[in-house]
Design an enzyme around this catalytic site. Sequence first.
Site, PDB file in Angstrom:
ATOM      1  N   HIS A  45     -23.800  28.607  22.190  1.00  2.00           N
ATOM      2  CA  HIS A  45     -23.836  30.009  21.753  1.00  2.00           C
ATOM      3  C   HIS A  45     -25.274  30.532  21.737  1.00  2.00           C
ATOM      4  O   HIS A  45     -25.541  31.663  22.172  1.00  2.00           O
ATOM      5  CB  HIS A  45     -23.216  30.116  20.356  1.00  2.00           C
ATOM      6  CG  HIS A  45     -23.096  31.535  19.870  1.00  2.00           C
ATOM      7  ND1 HIS A  45     -22.147  32.409  20.348  1.00  2.00           N
ATOM      8  CD2 HIS A  45     -23.834  32.227  18.958  1.00  2.00           C
ATOM      9  CE1 HIS A  45     -22.295  33.583  19.749  1.00  2.00           C
ATOM     10  NE2 HIS A  45     -23.304  33.496  18.898  1.00  2.00           N
ATOM     11  N   GLU A  67     -18.863  27.523  26.299  1.00  2.00           N
ATOM     12  CA  GLU A  67     -18.702  27.909  24.893  1.00  2.00           C
ATOM     13  C   GLU A  67     -17.230  28.134  24.559  1.00  2.00           C
ATOM     14  O   GLU A  67     -16.748  27.709  23.504  1.00  2.00           O
ATOM     15  CB  GLU A  67     -19.512  29.179  24.623  1.00  2.00           C
ATOM     16  CG  GLU A  67     -19.446  29.652  23.180  1.00  2.00           C
ATOM     17  CD  GLU A  67     -20.042  31.026  23.005  1.00  2.00           C
ATOM     18  OE1 GLU A  67     -20.406  31.358  21.865  1.00  2.00           O
ATOM     19  OE2 GLU A  67     -20.130  31.774  24.006  1.00  2.00           O
ATOM     20  N   ASN A 424     -31.459  -1.811  37.481  1.00  2.00           N
ATOM     21  CA  ASN A 424     -31.270  -3.192  37.930  1.00  2.00           C
ATOM     22  C   ASN A 424     -30.370  -3.969  36.975  1.00  2.00           C
ATOM     23  O   ASN A 424     -29.547  -4.783  37.400  1.00  2.00           O
ATOM     24  CB  ASN A 424     -32.637  -3.893  38.040  1.00  2.00           C
ATOM     25  CG  ASN A 424     -33.237  -3.725  39.422  1.00  2.00           C
ATOM     26  OD1 ASN A 424     -32.663  -3.052  40.274  1.00  2.00           O
ATOM     27  ND2 ASN A 424     -34.382  -4.316  39.656  1.00  2.00           N
TER      28      ASN A 424
END
Length: 701
Positions: A45, A67, A424
């Site tokens: 908002h 929203e 990794n």
Amino acid sequence: MIDKFKDAFKEEATDLLSTLENQLLELEQDPNNNETISAIFRAMHTIKGSAAMFGFDEIARFTHQVENAFDRLRNGLIPVSKRLIDITLRARDVISTLLVDPNADIQQEMNFLEQEFNTLGAQEVNEKDRTESKKQNVDIDQPQSKSEGMITYRIYFAPKEELFKNGTNPLRLIEELYELGHLSVIARKSTIPILSQLNPESCYISWDITLTTDKGIDAIKDVFIFVEDIANIDITPTDQIDKVKRIGEILVDRGIASPEVIEDVEQDKRKIGEILVEKQIVKPEDIQSALVEQEHLKQLKERQEITTASIRVPSHRLDALVDLVGELVTLQARLARTAVTIQDGSLTTISEQFERLVSQLRDTTMGIRMLPIGTTFNRFRRLVRDLSSQLGKEINLITEGEETELDKTVIEKLTDPLVHIIRNSVDHGIEKPEEREEKGKLRSGTISLSAFHSGAYVLIRVSDDGAGMNRERIYAKAIEKGLIAETTPLTALSDQDIFQLIFAPGFSTATNVTNVSGRGVGMDVVKRQIDSLGGSVIIESSLGKGTNITLKIPLTLAIIDGLLVRVSNELYVIPLSVVDGCVEIQRDELQLKQKSRSIITYRQRVLPYIALRELFTIPGTKPAIEQIVVVNALDTTIGFVVDQVIGDYQTVIKPLGLLFKKNEGLSGATILGDGTVALIVDVNRLASLVQQQEAKNIKVL
């Protein structure tokens, strides 16, 4: 002027998006957390409203879709799902891209996400779940009811004289109270007899204690549980901690004086404490105790005000401030040198005072640049989530030590190395869920990311409970790439020798190249970046159990404490944080040892060393007595041979010019008080050279 407001909006929105990512990941773990749902809705908002205000219409329009979805979520119309989290994270990335480039070509992604949000919005949970969800979400925007929170207690602790006879130390009890919260203490000593009547085995002192804590009164009582029968103990809660009472009010609360007496005394213009003591209404100790409580409450109120006061400062201004402090440190060294040369007492005094002030200013300035590493750690939660989903693995990321602070420049350079290490771990380290179950492990793997201080360094450790590193595969790949000779047996190489091979450019044991890893680039980047920071990498791995990769990083790259040394007419600085000691050695003895191997005995152990004179090809005659500076680097101890150790020196690190970029063994330079330039030794690089020299048993020229 409007551009300034737009820049401010971008900064605020970037912060909100960073927080939003963490909140979405938290919501995925705890779908019923109404506070998190509400926080996400408010963030969207805010972004939507501010974007519309400053002309970012596309962001405002797109954010409105997100929203709406979370408005339906908080009203119990749709459930929290993995799909919702996925598309909201992607929407967060879209908004972030539009903040950087409002004209970015991402319309296709935006259309897809808008359609997904509309589809989700059209779905409704069944009536039973909706009712239950509404119950959970009732008054979600209303402030949450506060818990008991912080309460201030007055504690009167008066041990009986025989307290000492059972072995109790009252100071230990007070120390326990310190662990419960913010504590103020004053001792009442009026009952101590004259020396001739004093029994050293009797306790004559009592204490008035003010404690602010959220632990509750039971935790306080537990401290005194073993002395209840041999002490008078009174624990009374006071009013809210943000209300600082006057001395008279405190005395009335304690029952020491009546309201009528206090009102009568306040008519006098003198201090209330002086009048009450003069009229013998209260004792001086009562006034002192009330003053301590009043000061205690003032400090708490000031702390609350300070925690809400902060300002946003552009990083380039902090950098400029550090540069100026660096120049001030150099000027201070020059002033100190001048004071010694002139031998003027007044100037020496000024120089010493100036040095103290500069030292405090340096510490304060460096403290401003320090940031908690948690800001970096939070980025990897999303990375692990996305990669594990992509690879079909179940992985939990655990973080520890997020409050550990590092220089912001160091933190900025840590992101890439940590990304490669974690990628990794996800790709090569953690096994597939089925494979883990066959090995008797839990289906979900764990990657742990932790940070903690160690002297002038911070240790950052990435651990996983995956497959571990295979020495034989690394060894075979290294021979294939020509990194080690085929005649070198595997048994002749230590674990560290083997594991360090993975940092070679282009090295990878992966059989297939994926978009995650396998090209042999990542760990090379890790090594180069950490070396550029003056740090080191230590690897520990056990096949089938997991791997630990520890990064040892200096706290700051701007100003350090160094040890100034001389070789012929050249000056060098060795970081003081790595120095273990200094030893003298006769030149003849050193030359005799150098004919065989460059080692000496130091504290009953073998110490390899390297002569800076020969390494840097410095001309001149060696002194009859040379110095060896012993340092700890690369998980080992080595020595540097110099002509003279001058002493410690506050070192402002300056980058080397292009002329010195390829000169191994130097990491920077500094300007001394007389304008002379001293070069900063790259301890880790020289340690590597010493290890190579010792391994090959030759003299490095």
